[in-house]
Design a protein around this motif. Structure first.
Motif, PDB file in Angstrom:
ATOM      1  N   LEU A 273     -40.460   4.224 -30.192  1.00 26.46           N
ATOM      2  CA  LEU A 273     -39.585   3.370 -29.417  1.00 26.46           C
ATOM      3  C   LEU A 273     -38.870   4.255 -28.409  1.00 26.46           C
ATOM      4  CD1 LEU A 273     -38.307   0.353 -29.639  1.00 26.46           C
ATOM      5  CD2 LEU A 273     -36.460   1.524 -30.839  1.00 26.46           C
ATOM      6  N   THR A 274     -38.834   3.860 -27.134  1.00 22.96           N
ATOM      7  CA  THR A 274     -38.185   4.655 -26.099  1.00 22.96           C
ATOM      8  C   THR A 274     -37.060   3.856 -25.464  1.00 22.96           C
ATOM      9  OG1 THR A 274     -40.253   5.795 -25.604  1.00 22.96           O
ATOM     10  CG2 THR A 274     -38.498   5.971 -23.980  1.00 22.96           C
TER      11      THR A 274
ATOM     12  N   PRO B  64     -48.491   0.177 -23.035  1.00 24.46           N
ATOM     13  CA  PRO B  64     -48.867   1.424 -22.366  1.00 24.46           C
ATOM     14  C   PRO B  64     -48.145   2.600 -23.002  1.00 24.46           C
ATOM     15  CG  PRO B  64     -48.419  -0.294 -20.757  1.00 24.46           C
ATOM     16  CD  PRO B  64     -48.002  -0.828 -22.084  1.00 24.46           C
ATOM     17  N   ARG B  65     -48.853   3.693 -23.183  1.00 26.86           N
ATOM     18  CA  ARG B  65     -48.312   4.843 -23.899  1.00 26.86           C
ATOM     19  C   ARG B  65     -47.941   5.937 -22.912  1.00 26.86           C
ATOM     20  NH1 ARG B  65     -50.311   5.201 -29.605  1.00 26.86           N
ATOM     21  NH2 ARG B  65     -49.546   7.306 -29.484  1.00 26.86           N
ATOM     22  N   SER B  66     -46.839   6.638 -23.234  1.00 33.23           N
ATOM     23  CA  SER B  66     -46.547   7.920 -22.599  1.00 33.23           C
ATOM     24  C   SER B  66     -46.386   8.924 -23.713  1.00 33.23           C
ATOM     25  CB  SER B  66     -45.270   7.854 -21.758  1.00 33.23           C
ATOM     26  OG  SER B  66     -44.170   7.543 -22.557  1.00 33.23           O
TER      27      SER B  66
ATOM     28  N   SER C  31     -38.668   0.242 -24.557  1.00 37.92           N
ATOM     29  CA  SER C  31     -40.099  -0.021 -24.632  1.00 37.92           C
ATOM     30  C   SER C  31     -40.642   0.605 -25.904  1.00 37.92           C
ATOM     31  CB  SER C  31     -40.828   0.556 -23.412  1.00 37.92           C
ATOM     32  OG  SER C  31     -40.654   1.969 -23.350  1.00 37.92           O
ATOM     33  N   ALA C  32     -41.887   0.290 -26.214  1.00 37.50           N
ATOM     34  CA  ALA C  32     -42.546   0.855 -27.393  1.00 37.50           C
ATOM     35  C   ALA C  32     -44.027   0.968 -27.118  1.00 37.50           C
ATOM     36  CB  ALA C  32     -42.298   0.000 -28.628  1.00 37.50           C
TER      37      ALA C  32
ATOM     38  N   TYR D 151     -37.725   7.612 -30.259  1.00 37.03           N
ATOM     39  CA  TYR D 151     -37.652   7.625 -31.716  1.00 37.03           C
ATOM     40  C   TYR D 151     -39.081   7.451 -32.234  1.00 37.03           C
ATOM     41  CZ  TYR D 151     -32.799   6.523 -30.554  1.00 37.03           C
ATOM     42  OH  TYR D 151     -31.528   6.533 -30.017  1.00 37.03           O
ATOM     43  N   ALA D 152     -39.671   8.525 -32.714  1.00 33.38           N
ATOM     44  CA  ALA D 152     -41.074   8.501 -33.148  1.00 33.38           C
ATOM     45  C   ALA D 152     -41.142   8.484 -34.670  1.00 33.38           C
ATOM     46  CB  ALA D 152     -41.816   9.718 -32.597  1.00 33.38           C
TER      47      ALA D 152
END
Length: 447
Positions: A357-358, A6-8, A326-327, A425-426
């Motif tokens: 990566l969060t 799932p994306r944020s 999460s990622a 970290y994008a």
């Protein structure tokens, strides 16, 4: 095959797919907290309250700690007797400030080991400077915080500016080598009429040649007729040079972080570099003179001037505990948990431009930097952005740039301290252009 999680959204200013820098050429991104200076004009960075680490002996806030054993210079009560200070006469005012009436002023602060008699022995070839790291010796001003309070009383041109700069020697107007090559610098400007700031890079000194200039940003009230504090900070990072400006517009030791920039190549002058370097040479070396300058101002009061050699990582070195990770995409065999397990032989891998990566720190913390170690980091660079958030909804950029491509160890980047619970970290691209983000370890750092 990669798994899509799932994306944020990584923030409202997330780089669009059309901005792929290594595939389509380096693109300048307008950042919320940091601007990477490249060939095009840079967008403004957000002004924010600064978080000092303490005060100096004059009671002025310090943004970074003084380097252990490093040099410090400050304007004392008898500037005429200061053999490290070059420039016009300073006359003490009743309020303790000093008056300068020379319209075009250069206050040059010499390093502790430098004398002008050493000038002919300065290293000036930029390919050589890349290797040795200094023009005179290891005591040259390189990673520095320059500070001064100024009051502009009279000027013939309000479009002129105060300029704090370092990483060179005497700036002459001859245009001949080697003299022209002594005049390298990163220059922070503060414009008289509206308090706007910008950064410039000077690769050689010959009048107006040899310059690359950023755009004016954060204009506001004139600085005329009042004491205003102005700080310029510059220090080397693994991928280039970091520059930051700060203002105390109210003379209350309340500082605002006006803008941050990173020069990682691509920020070029219009003409050939006369000193053997490239047109976008990154000035990573030190120079023996740091300078506080202004022009066309025949009545200026100054006080609390200082130049300090800093260690930007000295206090921002405590890794923060991680509550979760999460990622938005990952391989089943290389999940996001691998990036926080303390093991440089495991990794998170996610596919695609904008893979991120969060890390959840579990609670709000004051963070001032981050470390990233890359899979195959000794063989390829990676373009990436660090975002922070307090709520996992609204993200702001803390840093953006490129890894060195020379090490498997974590590479630490610093940024102005802020409250954050989430660190994102994008990834955008790497030197191989294979579409894979692969990080072996990440850390969020506090003082």
């Amino acid at each position: 095959m990669p798994t899509t999680a799932p994306r944020s959204r990584p923030g409202p200013d997330r780089a669009p797919a059309s901005g792929r820098r290594a595939l389509l050429g380096m693109t300048v991104l307008a950042l919320a907290a940091t601007t990477v200076l490249t060939a095009a004009a840079a967008g403004p960075a957000a002004a924010a309250a600064a978080t000092p680490i303490g005060n100096d002996v004059d009671g002025v806030a310090m943004m970074y700690p003084t380097k252990a054993g490093g040099q410090e210079w400050r304007l004392d009560g008898n500037p005429a007797a200061d053999d490290r200070l070059d420039g016009p006469a300073l006359k003490r005012n009743p309020d303790g400030t000093f008056k300068v009436t020379q319209a075009d002023t250069r206050l040059g602060v010499l390093s502790a080991t430098y004398d002008h008699d050493d000038e002919d022995d300065l290293v000036w070839s930029q390919p050589t400077l890349r290797t040795v790291g200094y023009q005179h010796d290891a005591s040259d001003w390189r990673d520095v915080e320059l500070t001064g309070y100024v009051r502009l009383n009279k000027t013939s041109d309000t479009d002129e500016e105060f300029t704090w700069y370092a990483r060179g020697a005497r700036h002459t107007g001859t245009g001949d080598t080697p003299q022209t090559c002594w005049g390298t610098a990163y220059k922070a400007n503060l414009r008289y009429r509206d308090g706007a700031t910008r950064w410039q890079k000077e690769l050689f000194h010959d009048g107006g040649d040899g310059y690359a200039s950023g755009s004016w940003q954060h204009s506001g009230a004139s600085v005329q007729g009042k004491l205003v504090g102005f700080k310029a900070v510059m220090f080397n990072t693994p991928a280039g040079v970091r520059m930051e400006t700060y203002l105390d517009r109210s003379n209350t030791n309340t500082w605002t972080a006006v803008a941050s920039y990173d020069d990682q190549g691509g920020w070029a002058i219009d003409e050939d570099n006369r000193c053997g370097g490239t047109r976008d040479e990154v000035v990573r070396w030190g120079g023996p003179i740091a300078t506080l300058r202004w022009d066309l101002a025949s009545d200026v009061d100054v006080t609390r001037l200082s130049v300090r050699e800093i260690d930007p990582r000295a206090t921002c070195n405590r890794a923060q505990p991680v509550a979760g990770v999460s990622a938005n995409t990952y391989e089943a065999v290389n999940p996001p948990q691998n990036a926080v397990d303390g093991n440089l032989t495991t990794r998170w891998s996610g596919y695609g431009f904008g893979a991120y990566l969060t890390v959840d720190l579990g609670t709000r913390r004051t963070i001032c930097g981050a470390g990233v170690a890359w899979h195959r980091g000794n063989l390829r660079w990676n373009d990436y952005t660090i975002y922070t958030s307090v709520d996992n909804v609204t993200y702001v950029k803390a840093w953006e740039g490129r890894s060195s491509g020379t090490t498997l160890q974590p590479e630490v980047t610093g940024f102005p301290a802020r409250q954050a619970r989430y660190v994102k970290y994008a990834w955008w691209n790497n030197a191989e252009g294979n579409g894979w983000a692969s990080i072996t370890e990440v850390t969020a750092l506090s003082a």
